[in-house]
Design an enzyme around this catalytic site. Structure first.
Site, PDB file in Angstrom:
ATOM      1  CE1 TYR A 107      -3.727   2.391   0.505  1.00 21.18           C
ATOM      2  CE2 TYR A 107      -2.215   3.472   2.015  1.00 21.18           C
ATOM      3  CZ  TYR A 107      -3.370   3.492   1.251  1.00 21.18           C
ATOM      4  OH  TYR A 107      -4.154   4.620   1.238  1.00 21.18           O
ATOM      5  CD1 TRP A 109      -1.358   7.666  -0.683  1.00 19.51           C
ATOM      6  CD2 TRP A 109      -1.463   9.405  -2.102  1.00 19.51           C
ATOM      7  NE1 TRP A 109      -2.598   8.240  -0.552  1.00 19.51           N
ATOM      8  CE2 TRP A 109      -2.679   9.315  -1.407  1.00 19.51           C
ATOM      9  CE3 TRP A 109      -1.294  10.417  -3.037  1.00 19.51           C
ATOM     10  CZ2 TRP A 109      -3.730  10.201  -1.635  1.00 19.51           C
ATOM     11  CZ3 TRP A 109      -2.342  11.300  -3.249  1.00 19.51           C
ATOM     12  CH2 TRP A 109      -3.543  11.184  -2.560  1.00 19.51           C
TER      13      TRP A 109
HETATM   14  P1  PGD Z   1       3.747   8.026   1.506  1.00 18.71           P
HETATM   15  O1  PGD Z   1       4.549   8.901   2.378  1.00 18.71           O
HETATM   16  O2  PGD Z   1       2.986   8.686   0.388  1.00 18.71           O
HETATM   17  O3  PGD Z   1       2.730   7.317   2.493  1.00 18.71           O
HETATM   18  O4  PGD Z   1       0.725   6.267   3.445  1.00 18.71           O
HETATM   19  P2  PGD Z   1       1.762   6.077   2.253  1.00 18.71           P
HETATM   20  O5  PGD Z   1       2.541   4.830   2.506  1.00 18.71           O
HETATM   21  O6  PGD Z   1       1.086   6.219   0.940  1.00 18.71           O
HETATM   22  O7  PGD Z   1       4.638   6.841   0.956  1.00 18.71           O
HETATM   23  C1  PGD Z   1       4.905   6.656  -0.382  1.00 18.71           C
HETATM   24  C2  PGD Z   1       6.343   6.189  -0.511  1.00 18.71           C
HETATM   25  O8  PGD Z   1       6.561   5.844  -1.870  1.00 18.71           O
HETATM   26  C3  PGD Z   1       7.354   7.261  -0.177  1.00 18.71           C
HETATM   27  O9  PGD Z   1       8.275   6.769   0.756  1.00 18.71           O
HETATM   28  C4  PGD Z   1       8.023   7.582  -1.520  1.00 18.71           C
HETATM   29  O10 PGD Z   1       9.392   7.922  -1.415  1.00 18.71           O
HETATM   30  C5  PGD Z   1       7.866   6.274  -2.275  1.00 18.71           C
HETATM   31  N1  PGD Z   1       7.858   6.446  -3.724  1.00 18.71           N
HETATM   32  C6  PGD Z   1       7.436   7.518  -4.429  1.00 18.71           C
HETATM   33  N2  PGD Z   1       7.583   7.283  -5.745  1.00 18.71           N
HETATM   34  C7  PGD Z   1       8.098   6.040  -5.893  1.00 18.71           C
HETATM   35  C8  PGD Z   1       8.433   5.240  -7.045  1.00 18.71           C
HETATM   36  O11 PGD Z   1       8.261   5.623  -8.178  1.00 18.71           O
HETATM   37  N3  PGD Z   1       8.922   4.000  -6.806  1.00 18.71           N
HETATM   38  C9  PGD Z   1       9.104   3.533  -5.543  1.00 18.71           C
HETATM   39  N4  PGD Z   1       9.596   2.303  -5.425  1.00 18.71           N
HETATM   40  N5  PGD Z   1       8.792   4.271  -4.443  1.00 18.71           N
HETATM   41  C10 PGD Z   1       8.274   5.507  -4.612  1.00 18.71           C
HETATM   42  C11 PGD Z   1      -0.303   7.207   3.403  1.00 18.71           C
HETATM   43  C12 PGD Z   1      -1.430   6.762   4.359  1.00 18.71           C
HETATM   44  O12 PGD Z   1      -1.086   7.083   5.703  1.00 18.71           O
HETATM   45  C13 PGD Z   1      -2.730   7.361   4.022  1.00 18.71           C
HETATM   46  S1  PGD Z   1      -3.214   7.380   2.358  1.00 18.71           S
HETATM   47  C14 PGD Z   1      -3.586   7.798   4.964  1.00 18.71           C
HETATM   48  S2  PGD Z   1      -5.029   8.610   4.516  1.00 18.71           S
HETATM   49  C15 PGD Z   1      -3.387   7.545   6.382  1.00 18.71           C
HETATM   50  N6  PGD Z   1      -3.555   8.690   7.185  1.00 18.71           N
HETATM   51  C16 PGD Z   1      -3.202   8.646   8.478  1.00 18.71           C
HETATM   52  C17 PGD Z   1      -3.777   9.502   9.489  1.00 18.71           C
HETATM   53  O13 PGD Z   1      -4.663  10.325   9.222  1.00 18.71           O
HETATM   54  N7  PGD Z   1      -3.315   9.378  10.749  1.00 18.71           N
HETATM   55  C18 PGD Z   1      -2.390   8.477  11.099  1.00 18.71           C
HETATM   56  N8  PGD Z   1      -1.969   8.410  12.372  1.00 18.71           N
HETATM   57  N9  PGD Z   1      -1.838   7.667  10.177  1.00 18.71           N
HETATM   58  C19 PGD Z   1      -2.223   7.713   8.886  1.00 18.71           C
HETATM   59  N10 PGD Z   1      -1.643   6.862   7.986  1.00 18.71           N
HETATM   60  C20 PGD Z   1      -2.124   6.729   6.622  1.00 18.71           C
END
Ligand code: PGD
Length: 748
Positions: A107, A109
Site C-alpha cells: 500500500y 501513494w
Molecule cells: P507516503 O509517504 O505517500 O505514504 O501512506 P503512504 O505509505 O502512501 O509513501 C509513499 C512512498 O513511496 C514514499 O516513501 C516515496 O518515497 C515512495 N515512492 C514515491 N515514488 C516512488 C516510485 O516511483 N517507486 C518507488 N519504489 N517508491 C516511490 C499514506 C497513508 O497514511 C494514508 S493514504 C492515509 S489517509 C493515512 N492517514 C493517516 C492519518 O490520518 N493518521 C495516522 N496516524 N496515520 C495515517 N496513515 C495513513
C-alpha cells in the site's frame, strides 16, 4: 524547462548550473501547492538510496525471522548480484511455500505517472510469477468503502459524484461540515492535478458554514464559519442530538424517509434519550447551539459533509452512517447542493469539476492467488498467521507470510503503533523494498533497491478529474545507481524466465507510446509529447446517482438489498458486530487520557513524502515535527512555544516541537503524520521517536469488525516538557557511511 506533474500539481522544471532544481507551476494553475517547495529533496539528497543495499544479517545468515531488522547495518551490493539473490529468494518462497506466502499489497501513494506507478508495476510482476497475497481498501477511506455499499449501495456515488463546488455555490445555503473542509488537503489528488480550483471555490462560497471540529483552522481563514469546537470522536453524539431535535420539533421530512429509506423507525426509536443536553455533556457543544443548528439545517438547503478523517477512527462507521441518516431526515439527498457529502477537503478531486475520464494505465494481469487482507491489518497478518478475524460478514484467516515486498509505500509512516509494527517486521524470512529514499521502511528491510523518482523518468501523468494529461519529461538523470521500478522488475522477470510476459518486449518509452495509442489517436503521440501534454475536453456537471434515485426510486433503485437508503441495515445487523450494529449508534472511544491527539494530514508535505524538502523542514520546530497545544494545556505543563516536548502513552513516545495555539479546543493536541520515524534504540524512558512521528502513539486497532479500517486519526496521550539530553534526528541522513569501502562483489 520541461513539463511534468506530481500528486500535488503540474509544473515545469530544470536543474540549473549549480545542480539546484528550478520549478515553475503550470501556467493554468490558479493556486499552486506549497508542496512544490519540497521537490529539491527528490534529487541528489543525502537521503537518496544511492546503490542496492542488503542488511548484513540477511547477507551473512540468509533468509529467516530476525529481530535485528531496523537495527542492523547495510552493505552495498552490485546490481547483478542483488538481483540474482532476490530472484533466487522469490523462487525459494513460491516453490517452497506457495505464492500466498508473498505479501505484495504494498500500500502507498508512490508518485504520479500512470506507467511507472510502483504498485501497478509490482502487482504486474508478481502476477507473472504466480501471484501474491494482496491488500484491499485504503488507509484514506477504508472504513467508508466497506460501510457505504450496505447503506447506499455504492461507494463511488458518494465519493466521486458529489455536488461540484459550482453547484454548491449556486444552491447551498448552509454547509454543516463535520471535520471542516481543510484546505491543506485539496492541493492533492492521486495521479496529479493541474488546475487547483477548490481553494478559489472555497474562498468564494457565500453561504454559511458550520465548522464542527476541534480545530478552528479546519476551514480556510477566508471562510466566515461559525466554529463548534467539538470534542474529538464525539461527532456521532452531536448528529444523533440534531436528529433528536428534528424529530422533537417535527422538522424531519417524513415523506422522504418513507419513500426513499428503510429502517428509519428503528433509528428514530433509538433517538429517544439522545437529546441536546445528553449530547452537550459528551461533545462540549451547548444544548442551545445544537437546537439552533438543527432548526437552521431544516430551514435551508443544507449540505451535511463528513471528512474522511472522521471515519479513520475507532467506530469510524458511525459518523458516516449517522451523517447520511441526518441528511435523509432533512429530505434533501439528490437535490443540487443538498444532502450528504463525504470527503470535501479530504482530497482535491471531491467536488472538483474536471472530466471523469479513464486515462491510460498499466495492465496488472490476473492474480491467481485469492488471498487478501484489509489493508490496515498488516501487523496482524505478520504476527498471527493462521488466526481468524471478522471482515464484512466473513470469517477469514491470515495466511503465513514469508516474503514482504513493498514498492511505493511507507508502512513505517502510515501504519499505527509503530513499535508493534517493528515486532511484526521481525517475522518474515525476507523484506524487500524499492525506494528512492532511506525511509524508515527501507531501514526495516533486508533488500533495499534504489528507485528513481518521477523527475528521473518519462511518463504520462493525470489524476482523477484532472483537466490535463501531462507528458512527463525527464528532468534529471537518476541519482546514484537508481533504476526505474519497471527496469528492476524486468531484470527479475528475465531471471525467473517470465521476461516476455512481464515486458511484452517493450521498453519504457515503447510502453508510453503503446498506452497512449490505446487511449487516443489524436493528437499523435509525438505531437502530444512535444506539446508537453494536452488539455482534456471540459466535463459536464456530474451525473449524480442520487438525483436519478430521487426522481424515481423504483426505476433507479440503489444497489442496497432494499433498493433504498438503509438507515437500518438488516445485513449489517445480521453480522452481530457489537462495534457496528445495524443502525448508527453512539459508541464512546475506549481509550481516554489527559489529552486527545489528532494525528491528521500535514500541510507541509504529502504523507511522509519528501520530509527532507524545504517546505517540510521549514514547518518543523527545533528540528522536530510541530505539535500544537492549547495555551491552557501548555501552561498547566510549563510548556511554551519552541520547547521540545515528549508526547507519550503506554505504546510509545516521540519528541516534538511545541507551538501554542488557541485554534485548538482545550484538551486537544495536534501532531500531523509524516515525520520520518526515527527510533532511539536505548532511550532510558522506553522506545522513543526523536523526530515526532505520531504513529508511535496511535493504537493498532481496527475501526470495527465490519471494515477493519485504519483508526489512526486519534490517540489518548499526555505531553511533558523534555529537558533531557536531546537525541539527534538521524532520519534525514543516509544510514550508509559516506566513505565506506564498497566491495566489487560480495562473497556468497
Ligand atoms: P507516503 O509517504 O505517500 O505514504 O501512506 P503512504 O505509505 O502512501 O509513501 C509513499 C512512498 O513511496 C514514499 O516513501 C516515496 O518515497 C515512495 N515512492 C514515491 N515514488 C516512488 C516510485 O516511483 N517507486 C518507488 N519504489 N517508491 C516511490 C499514506 C497513508 O497514511 C494514508 S493514504 C492515509 S489517509 C493515512 N492517514 C493517516 C492519518 O490520518 N493518521 C495516522 N496516524 N496515520 C495515517 N496513515 C495513513
Amino acid at each position: 524547462m520541461k513539463p511534468t506533474t506530481s500528486h500535488w500539481g503540474a509544473f515545469s522544471a530544470e536543474v540549473d548550473a549549480e545542480g539546484r532544481l528550478r520549478v515553475e507551476p503550470h501556467p493554468a494553475d490558479p493556486a499552486p501547492s506549497p508542496l512544490l517547495g519540497n521537490l529539491g529533496a527528490a534529487l541528489d539528497h543525502p537521503t537518496r538510496v544511492a546503490r542496492p543495499a542488503v542488511r548484513r544479517g540477511w547477507l551473512e545468515n540468509g533468509p529467516g525471522p530476525d529481530d535485528r531488522r531496523g537495527r542492523d547495518e547495510f552493505v552495498e551490493v552490485p546490481w547483478d548480484d542483488v538481483l540474482d539473490r532476490l530472484a533466487a529468494e522469490l523462487d525459494r518462497v513460491r516453490t517452497g511455500h506457495g505464492n500466498q506466502a508473498i505479501f505484495g499489497g504494498s500500500y502507498g501513494w508512490a508518485s504520479a505517472g500512470r506507467f511507472h506507478h510502483a504498485q501497478s508495476q509490482l502487482h504486474r510482476f508478481l502476477n507473472t510469477i504466480g501471484g501474491f497475497t494482496a491488500s484491499r481498501n485504503s488507509y484514506s477511506n477504508g472504513t467508508s468503502s466497506v460501510l457505504l455499499p450496505h447503506v447506499v449501495g455504492d461507494t463511488h456515488a458518494v465519493l466521486r459524484q458529489a455536488s461540484t463546488w459550482p453547484t454548491i455555490a449556486e444552491h447551498t445555503e448552509l454547509i454543516v461540515a463535520f471535520g471542516g473542509v481543510p484546505e491543506k488537503n485539496v492541493f492533492v489528488t492521486p495521479g496529479g492535478v493541474t488546475v487547483h480550483g477548490t481553494p478559489g471555490h472555497l474562498t468564494r462560497f457565500g453561504g454559511r458554514v458550520a465548522l464542527i471540529s476541534p480545530l478552528r483552522d479546519d476551514v480556510p481563514s477566508t471562510v466566515d464559519a461559525r466554529w463548534y469546537p467539538i470534542r474529538p470522536a464525539t461527532d456521532t453524539a452531536l448528529m444523533l442530538a440534531l436528529a433528536h431535535t428534528l424529530v422533537a420539533e417535527g422538522l424531519h421530512d417524513r415523506g422522504f424517509l418513507d419513500r426513499y429509506c428503510v429502517g428509519y423507525p428503528e433509528f428514530e426509536r433509538s433517538l429517544l434519550d439522545k437529546d441536546p443536553e445528553w449530547a452537550a455533556g459528551i461533545t462540549g457543544i451547548p444544548a442551545a447551539d445544537i437546537v439552533a443548528l438543527a432548526r437552521e439545517m431544516a430551514a435551508h438547503r443544507t449540505l451535511v459533509t463528513v471528512t474522511w478523517s472522521l471515519q479513520r477512527t475507532e467506530f469510524g462507521e458511525q459518523p458516516v452512517w449517522a451523517g447520511i441518516a441526518l441528511a435523509a431526515m432533512l429530505g434533501q439527498i439528490g437535490l443540487p447542493g443538498g444532502g450528504f457529502g463525504h470527503g470535501y477537503g479530504s482530497m482535491g478531486d471531491v467536488g472538483d469539476t474536471g472530466p471523469e475520464l479513464r486515462i491510460p494505465h498499466l495492465p496488472q494481469g490476473v492474480n491467481p492467488v485469492g488471498e487478501f487482507i484489509p489493508v490496515a491489518r498488516i501487523a496482524d497478518l505478520l504476527l498471527h498467521p493462521g488466526e481468524s478475524y471478522d471482515y464484512d460478514g466473513e470469517v477469514r484467516r491470515y495466511p503465513d507470510t514469508r516474503l514482504v515486498y513493498w514498492a511505493g509505500g511507507n508502512p513505517f509512516h502510515h501504519h499505527q503503533d509503530l513499535n508493534r509494527l517493528r515486532r511484526a517486521f521481525t517475522r518474515p524470512d525476507t523484506v524487500v523494498v524499492h525506494e528512492p529514499h532511506w525511509t524508515a521502511t527501507a531501514r526495516h528491510a533486508d533488500i533495499v533497491l534504489p528507485a528513481t523518482t518521477a523527475l528521473e523518468r518519462e511518463d504520462l501523468g493525470s489524476g482523477r478529474r484532472d483537466t490535463h494529461v501531462v507528458a512527463m519529461h525527464r528532468i534529471a538523470s537518476p541519482a546514484g545507481e537508481a533504476r526505474d521500478d519497471y527496469a528492476i522488475f524486468a531484470a527479475l522477470a528475465a531471471r525467473l524466465g517470465v521476461s516476455g510476459a512481464f515486458t511484452e518486449g517493450r521498453s519504457a518509452r515503447q510502453w508510453l507510446e503503446h498506452l497512449y495509442r490505446g487511449w487516443r489517436s489524436e493528437p499523435a503521440f509525438d505531437e502530444f509529447w512535444a506539446a508537453g501534454g494536452l488539455r482534456l475536453p471540459p466535463g459536464r456537471e456530474h451525473h449524480t446517482l442520487f438525483a436519478d434515485f430521487r426522481a424515481d426510486p423504483d426505476a433507479h433503485p440503489l444497489k442496497t438489498p432494499s433498493g433504498r437508503i438503509e438507515i437500518t441495515s438488516a445485513t449489517v445487523a445480521g453480522f452481530g458486530y457489537p462495534d457496528c450494529p445495524g443502525h448508527p449508534v453512539w459508541l464512546a472511544p475506549t481509550e481516554t487520557g489527559p489529552l486527545r491527539l489528532i494525528a491528521n494530514q500535514p500541510h507541509t508535505r504529502l504523507h511522509s513524502q519528501l520530509d527532507a524538502g524545504d517546505t517540510s523542514r521549514a514547518g518543523k520546530v527545533a528540528g522536530r515535527e510541530r505539535i500544537r497545544l492549547n495555551p491552557a494545556d501548555a501552561a498547566a505543563r510549563g510548556i511554551t512555544t519552541g520547547d521540545v516536548v515528549r508526547v507519550f502513552n503506554n505504546r510509545g513516545a516521540c519528541l516534538a516541537g511545541a507551538v501554542l495555539d488557541d485554534a485548538l479546543r482545550p484538551g486537544v493536541a495536534q501532531l500531523p503524520t509524516g515525520a520520518w520515524f526515527d527510533p532511539v534504540e536505548d532511550h532510558a524512558g522506553g522506545p522513543l521517536c526523536a523526530h515526532g512521528n505520531p504513529n508511535v502513539l496511535t493504537a493498532d486497532i481496527p475501526s470495527s469488525r465490519l471494515s477493519q479500517g485504519c483508526a489512526g486519526q486519534h490517540a489518548a496521550v499526555d505531553v511533558e516538557r523534555f529537558d533531557g539530553p536531546l537525541p539527534e534526528v538521524r532520519a534525514l541522513r543516509s544510514p550508509i557511511p559516506p566513505q565506506v569501502d564498497r566491495p566489487a562483489t560480495v562473497p556468497r
